[in-house]
Design an enzyme around this catalytic site. Structure first.
Site: not given
Length: 502
Positions: A28-29, A68, A72, A122, A124, A149, A228, A280-281, A301
């Protein structure tokens, strides 16, 4: 041609002997420059580095969104988020909508073949009334995790690092504390961050062992909360990284990866398991040193520059995928079709945007993907895609900064950089200029005119095929839908508390 023959014969042999297992790791991130194998000098990621050294590392791999929830949705369905309605932005604890139940996830593709399916981490992609959109309603037999999140709840008084280091920042306020769910039941609220990763690691071990004891193929999906904001880590990782809280959080994720690999080896299924890792990003640069690093890529992001959507990725399958590096264009969209082909599962009878990566994985070939289309956080039919990549070229039709990429010296990245239309589009050569620093001069190079035309043709064809689904996020929120372990208690949200141990 010899490796082509060997690759496909191995594929046929694996399918004939036993259905392959799949482990999908999703951070994540995480930025393009955050990992040890990608050159970060102080990240401690020995297990991911090992995967990169013994697997196939992707240099040109993309998510479909710089935030996010939509990224996903496309990962699990093989379809751009615009088709499933997971736009604009992300889902919240009280969101009315979620990933539509008529969308087909990877888990739902594999289950009819007898796969055991599990997810930890996660989600989300919505909670909804009575857990309408939980993973257990979307093809997963088992689920342990947080349904959104982990910053979507008050975190000031929660401990993120042992023994008593409180979480950094205030996160969201005015909503319930973050819950931990097992299947569809809240087992702890607020979640204990210190022991959370140990619980995930134990969950993964038990799931793999149970499936292998039953001689059942399995799919394990681990979308991690790391890295994250707010970062957290337990006793085994805190203080071990030279990179501070972000590095400790990343190390904790890496340690879980190591435990999964160890379990696969101990259960003697490592040679029949495809492990795929990506993110994810891009990094949330507004958090500065706590927000990740995009390496040489521009912005992060929230933007459609490379730093927002180009991700590290690794495919590992012991004895089947030859180690190396591929520059072939690939995406999270391609994971569902790839898993389906390797398992011999039929594809969903809907328009997919993904293509299988078998040629890339087994032959180090160029693959089937012709282009990558970059949607912003808030896609619309009015503006269409913001950018298109074809081969080594990327054309920006619109650019805009983002609050999530603020604080950087680059003026193109920040909150106050407005939406700008480019005619002709900004054109970059990402092979020689991955940082998107040097716009190509089309007037001085007439051969680029045909490149822009080819990109436009791809863009026009793609947008003509795109049918925007009803926005699930625009359905709004209802505070009563936020998960609460004591639904009849009062006053909310303060009374939503339960559980002391994982």
């Amino acid at each position: 041609m010899e490796f082509v023959i060997v690759g496909f014969s191995l594929l046929a042999l694996c399918q004939a002997a036993a259905l392959p297992n799949f482990v999908l790791l999703f951070t994540d991130d995480l930025g393009y420059g955050d990992l040890g194998f990608s050159g970060h000098p102080s990240s401690l990621t020995p297990n991911l580095d090992w995967l990169a050294a013994h697997g196939l590392r992707f240099t040109d791999f993309y998510s479909t969104s710089p935030v996010c929830s939509p990224s996903r949705a496309s990962l699990l369905t093989g379809r751009y988020q615009t088709r499933s309605g997971i736009y604009p932005g992300v889902l919240y604890p009280g969101s009315i909508g979620g990933l539509p139940l008529n969308e087909t996830t990877i888990a739902e593709v594999l289950k009819p073949l007898g796969y055991a399916t599990a997810m930890m981490g996660k989600w989300h992609l919505g909670y909804g009334a009575n857990g309408t959109y939980l993973p257990t309603r979307q093809g997963f037999d088992h689920y342990l995790g947080i349904p959104y999140s982990h910053d979507m709840g008050p975190c000031r008084n929660l401990t993120c690092f042992p023994p008593d280091v409180k979480c950094f920042g205030i996160c969201d306020v005015g909503t319930v504390t973050v819950p931990l769910m097992k299947e569809e039941t809240i087992t702890q609220q607020p979640v204990d961050f210190i022991d959370l990763e140990d619980a995930y690691s134990h969950f993964a071990t038990e799931f793999i062992r149970n499936a292998t004891q039953k001689h059942q193929p399995f799919f394990l999906y681990y979308p991690s909360h790391h890295t994250h904001y707010p970062q957290y880590a337990g006793w085994k990782s805190v203080g071990r990284s030279l990179r501070g809280p972000f590095g400790d959080a990343l190390l904790e994720f890496d340690s879980t990866v190591g435990n999964i690999l160890k379990t696969l080896k101990e259960t003697r299924v490592l040679d029949n398991t495809l492990v795929f890792f990506t993110s994810d990003n891009g990094p949330e640069l507004m958090r500065m040193s706590r927000g990740g690093n995009a390496g040489m890529l521009k912005c992060g992001k929230g933007t459609t520059y490379e730093g927002g959507m180009r991700e590290p990725a690794i495919a590992y399958w012991s004895g089947v995928i030859k180690p190396g590096v591929t520059h072939s264009l690939s995406s999270t969209l391609d994971i569902l079709p790839t898993f389906a082909r390797l398992a011999g599962a039929p594809l969903p009878k809907v328009q997919l945007d993904g293509v299988d990566m078998v040629d890339i994985l087994f032959n180090h070939g160029t693959g089937q993907r012709k282009a990558m289309f970059y949607y912003p956080v808030d896609p619309s039919e009015k503006y269409g895609v913001f950018a298109v990549r074809m081969g080594k070229y990327k054309a920006h039709y619109y650019t805009r900064g983002s609050a999530q990429s603020d604080t950087t010296p680059d003026k193109d990245c920040g909150l106050f950089t407005p939406l700008t239309y480019h005619d002709p589009p900004l054109l970059f050569d990402l092979e020689s200029d991955p940082s998107e620093n040097y716009r190509l001069n089309v007037k001085a190079r007439p051969e680029l005119v045909s490149v822009l035309q080819n990109i436009k043709d791809l863009k026009d064809g793609f947008e003509a095929s795109m049918q925007f689904g009803e926005s699930e996020i625009r359905k709004g929120t209802d505070p009563k839908l936020a998960p609460c372990c004591n639904p009849e208690c009062s006053p909310k949200p303060q009374c939503c508390r339960c559980g002391t141990t994982l």
